[in-house]
Write a protein that holds these residues in place. Structure first.
Motif: not given
Length: 115
Positions: A11-17, A41-42, A87-93, A104-115
């Motif tokens: 979880x990271x704020x907008x503008x973060x890395x 999602x969706x 915030x629009x970068x929020x997704x499972x990567x 081959x695929x990994x299981x994913x890592x969640x990235x959540x960007x809060x506004x």
């Protein structure tokens, strides 16, 4: 069978890395190319960045100038440095590898960007 394991999401704020890592069970040099995808999602899974065995790199328009894909062959790892997150970068990567027609695929890592 090659296994890919992602890490580094959070979880990271907008503008973060964030820096995502993908560790492979085999040599990344055997891959025709490796890539990062994401799925919000969706929405459909979308390509974020690719790097070929020869080192050619491509980015989705949404990632250009903000994201950087790199690799470390010795550590069998591929990275995605993400800056100026929105915030629009929020997704499972997902980490992705392609080798002689096999994918081959990994299981994913969640990235959540809060506004």
């Amino acid at each position: 069978q090659v296994q890919l394991v992602e890490s580094g999401g959070g979880l990271v704020q907008t503008g973060g890395s964030l820096r995502l890592s993908c560790t492979t069970s085999g040599s990344i040099w055997s891959m025709d190319f490796m890539a990062w995808y994401r799925q919000a999602p969706g929405k459909q899974r979308e390509l974020v960045a690719t790097i070929t065995r020869g080192g050619t790199i491509n980015y989705a328009d949404s990632a250009k100038a903000r994201f950087t894909i790199t690799r470390d062959g010795g550590k069998r790892m591929v990275f995605l440095q993400m800056n100026s997150l929105k915030p629009e970068d929020t997704a499972l990567y997902y980490c992705h590898g392609s080798q002689l027609g096999s994918v081959y695929w990994g299981q994913g890592t969640q990235v959540t960007v809060s506004s």
